[in-house]
Design a protein around this motif. Structure first.
Motif, PDB file in Angstrom:
ATOM      1  N   PRO A 220      -7.689  -1.734 -21.376  1.00 20.11           N
ATOM      2  CA  PRO A 220      -7.118  -2.420 -20.203  1.00 20.11           C
ATOM      3  C   PRO A 220      -5.846  -1.750 -19.684  1.00 20.11           C
ATOM      4  CG  PRO A 220      -7.794  -4.022 -21.841  1.00 20.11           C
ATOM      5  CD  PRO A 220      -7.904  -2.673 -22.490  1.00 20.11           C
ATOM      6  N   VAL A 221      -5.043  -1.193 -20.605  1.00 25.91           N
ATOM      7  CA  VAL A 221      -3.833  -0.493 -20.184  1.00 25.91           C
ATOM      8  C   VAL A 221      -4.204   0.753 -19.378  1.00 25.91           C
ATOM      9  CG1 VAL A 221      -1.752   0.697 -20.974  1.00 25.91           C
ATOM     10  CG2 VAL A 221      -2.550  -1.357 -22.163  1.00 25.91           C
ATOM     11  N   VAL A 222      -5.222   1.477 -19.850  1.00 16.65           N
ATOM     12  CA  VAL A 222      -5.693   2.657 -19.131  1.00 16.65           C
ATOM     13  C   VAL A 222      -6.146   2.268 -17.729  1.00 16.65           C
ATOM     14  CG1 VAL A 222      -7.414   4.494 -19.082  1.00 16.65           C
ATOM     15  CG2 VAL A 222      -6.371   3.816 -21.252  1.00 16.65           C
ATOM     16  N   PHE A 223      -6.892   1.183 -17.633  1.00 15.79           N
ATOM     17  CA  PHE A 223      -7.384   0.713 -16.336  1.00 15.79           C
ATOM     18  C   PHE A 223      -6.225   0.374 -15.405  1.00 15.79           C
ATOM     19  CE2 PHE A 223      -8.635  -2.875 -13.600  1.00 15.79           C
ATOM     20  CZ  PHE A 223      -9.657  -2.278 -12.887  1.00 15.79           C
ATOM     21  N   VAL A 224      -5.215  -0.306 -15.929  1.00 10.22           N
ATOM     22  CA  VAL A 224      -4.056  -0.685 -15.114  1.00 10.22           C
ATOM     23  C   VAL A 224      -3.323   0.558 -14.616  1.00 10.22           C
ATOM     24  CG1 VAL A 224      -1.786  -1.783 -15.175  1.00 10.22           C
ATOM     25  CG2 VAL A 224      -3.754  -2.944 -16.179  1.00 10.22           C
ATOM     26  N   ILE A 225      -3.204   1.571 -15.473  1.00 16.00           N
ATOM     27  CA  ILE A 225      -2.523   2.806 -15.063  1.00 16.00           C
ATOM     28  C   ILE A 225      -3.271   3.483 -13.924  1.00 16.00           C
ATOM     29  CG2 ILE A 225      -1.822   5.115 -15.782  1.00 16.00           C
ATOM     30  CD1 ILE A 225      -1.366   3.999 -18.584  1.00 16.00           C
ATOM     31  N   TYR A 226      -4.601   3.570 -14.056  1.00 19.90           N
ATOM     32  CA  TYR A 226      -5.397   4.179 -12.989  1.00 19.90           C
ATOM     33  C   TYR A 226      -5.232   3.403 -11.676  1.00 19.90           C
ATOM     34  CZ  TYR A 226      -8.007   7.428 -15.984  1.00 19.90           C
ATOM     35  OH  TYR A 226      -8.368   8.462 -16.818  1.00 19.90           O
ATOM     36  N   VAL A 227      -5.307   2.089 -11.751  1.00 23.06           N
ATOM     37  CA  VAL A 227      -5.194   1.261 -10.548  1.00 23.06           C
ATOM     38  C   VAL A 227      -3.805   1.407  -9.924  1.00 23.06           C
ATOM     39  CG1 VAL A 227      -5.160  -1.105  -9.671  1.00 23.06           C
ATOM     40  CG2 VAL A 227      -6.947  -0.392 -11.273  1.00 23.06           C
ATOM     41  N   ALA A 228      -2.763   1.405 -10.773  1.00 18.64           N
ATOM     42  CA  ALA A 228      -1.398   1.538 -10.259  1.00 18.64           C
ATOM     43  C   ALA A 228      -1.205   2.860  -9.534  1.00 18.64           C
ATOM     44  CB  ALA A 228      -0.407   1.417 -11.418  1.00 18.64           C
ATOM     45  N   ASN A 229      -1.739   3.944 -10.093  1.00 18.12           N
ATOM     46  CA  ASN A 229      -1.618   5.242  -9.425  1.00 18.12           C
ATOM     47  C   ASN A 229      -2.435   5.292  -8.147  1.00 18.12           C
ATOM     48  OD1 ASN A 229      -0.114   7.580 -11.084  1.00 18.12           O
ATOM     49  ND2 ASN A 229      -0.984   6.122 -12.526  1.00 18.12           N
ATOM     50  N   LEU A 230      -3.580   4.627  -8.149  1.00 13.24           N
ATOM     51  CA  LEU A 230      -4.390   4.566  -6.929  1.00 13.24           C
ATOM     52  C   LEU A 230      -3.662   3.798  -5.835  1.00 13.24           C
ATOM     53  CD1 LEU A 230      -7.105   5.163  -5.537  1.00 13.24           C
ATOM     54  CD2 LEU A 230      -7.957   3.008  -6.475  1.00 13.24           C
ATOM     55  N   LEU A 231      -3.033   2.689  -6.222  1.00  7.26           N
ATOM     56  CA  LEU A 231      -2.331   1.861  -5.243  1.00  7.26           C
ATOM     57  C   LEU A 231      -1.003   2.453  -4.804  1.00  7.26           C
ATOM     58  CD1 LEU A 231      -2.982  -1.747  -6.641  1.00  7.26           C
ATOM     59  CD2 LEU A 231      -4.120  -0.583  -4.746  1.00  7.26           C
ATOM     60  N   SER A 232      -0.575   3.519  -5.484  1.00 15.33           N
ATOM     61  CA  SER A 232       0.672   4.160  -5.056  1.00 15.33           C
ATOM     62  C   SER A 232       0.539   4.720  -3.643  1.00 15.33           C
ATOM     63  CB  SER A 232       1.055   5.284  -6.028  1.00 15.33           C
ATOM     64  OG  SER A 232       0.096   6.329  -6.000  1.00 15.33           O
ATOM     65  N   TRP A 233      -0.709   4.997  -3.216  1.00 16.87           N
ATOM     66  CA  TRP A 233      -0.932   5.409  -1.833  1.00 16.87           C
ATOM     67  C   TRP A 233      -0.614   4.282  -0.871  1.00 16.87           C
ATOM     68  CZ3 TRP A 233      -1.809  10.362  -0.647  1.00 16.87           C
ATOM     69  CH2 TRP A 233      -2.279  11.199  -1.659  1.00 16.87           C
ATOM     70  N   LEU A 234      -0.626   3.039  -1.377  1.00 17.55           N
ATOM     71  CA  LEU A 234      -0.278   1.867  -0.569  1.00 17.55           C
ATOM     72  C   LEU A 234       1.130   1.381  -0.888  1.00 17.55           C
ATOM     73  CD1 LEU A 234      -3.669  -0.074  -0.839  1.00 17.55           C
ATOM     74  CD2 LEU A 234      -2.890   1.429   1.009  1.00 17.55           C
ATOM     75  N   TRP A 235       1.961   2.282  -1.409  1.00 21.61           N
ATOM     76  CA  TRP A 235       3.361   1.990  -1.693  1.00 21.61           C
ATOM     77  C   TRP A 235       3.539   0.969  -2.817  1.00 21.61           C
ATOM     78  CZ3 TRP A 235       6.713   5.078   0.981  1.00 21.61           C
ATOM     79  CH2 TRP A 235       6.211   5.700   2.129  1.00 21.61           C
ATOM     80  N   ALA A 236       2.590   0.907  -3.753  1.00 21.61           N
ATOM     81  CA  ALA A 236       2.720  -0.030  -4.864  1.00 21.61           C
ATOM     82  C   ALA A 236       3.935   0.295  -5.725  1.00 21.61           C
ATOM     83  CB  ALA A 236       1.450  -0.018  -5.723  1.00 21.61           C
TER      84      ALA A 236
END
Length: 220
Positions: free
Chosen positions: A183-199
């Motif tokens: 789950p931590v790996v998944f969260v990291i991937y999602v967070a980096n993906l959402l960085s394009w949306l200024w997360a």
């Protein structure tokens, strides 16, 4: 500061900006500016990796805290023997950057609440508040820059996620407990993906809001 001195400094800055733009181009100049704004966050991020390696006993081969390039910083280390060592090294920047960013924003909030509130005011009644000193303004800007920059670099990189994912796939049969890290790996991937949306920016701003709320709740 005398008006003549201010005008002279402004003219020198303008000339330097024009020359820099002519030499390297607007795009390159803006890119370098963004890189410099991220400098504190990148340095703290890589320092967290380095200290995590030292903590779990993994030899560090090379450290670059900041550079003009991609990536802006990195830590090369030996292959950890255990999954938990990889996990600690990968997630350390999230914890360290979050704490440092929150501390900077708490300092900014305390400054605003205990005599430096006028530093952040857009306008004020004439004579109602004492004008902020240059030291107060500089401190407020520095704390704001530190909190925002470090908070924006809190998320582990996709490289960290890739490392954990490879270790999870290789070791889950031998040690099923590593599945808890997926789950931590998944969260990291999602967070980096959402960085394009200024997360990453929103996360840093959320830390700032939390700091101001905490200082206000304590009545400072």
């Amino acid at each position: 500061m005398p008006v003549d001195t201010v005008l002279l400094v402004a003219a020198v800055v303008l000339v330097i900006a024009v020359l820099a733009t002519a030499l390297v181009g607007v795009g390159t100049l803006l890119w370098m500016g963004v890189q410099l704004l991220a400098l504190p966050g990148v340095a703290v991020h890589e320092y967290a990796h380095k200290r995590a390696c030292d903590l779990v006993g993994v030899p560090v081969l090379e450290v670059v805290y900041f550079r003009f390039g991609t990536p802006a910083g990195y830590v090369r280390h030996a292959q950890p023997d255990r999954y938990r060592e990889s996990f600690v090294i990968s997630v350390a920047p999230f914890l360290v950057n979050t704490v440092v960013s929150l501390a900077a924003f708490l300092g900014l909030a305390a400054l605003a609440a205990t005599g430096g509130a006028d530093v952040l005011s857009v306008s004020e009644l004439p004579g109602a508040m004492e004008a902020p000193s240059r030291e107060e303004i500089a401190l407020a800007l520095g704390l704001g820059w530190l909190g925002l920059s470090v908070g924006m670099q809190a998320f582990p990189s996709t490289g960290d996620a890739n490392t954990l994912w490879r270790r999870s796939r290789a070791e889950w049969r031998r040690s099923p407990v590593v599945l808890l890290g997926i789950p931590v790996v998944f969260v990291i991937y999602v967070a980096n993906l959402l960085s394009w949306l200024w997360a990453d920016v929103l996360y840093a701003l959320a830390l700032g809001v939390a700091a101001f709320y905490a200082v206000g709740a304590l009545g400072l």
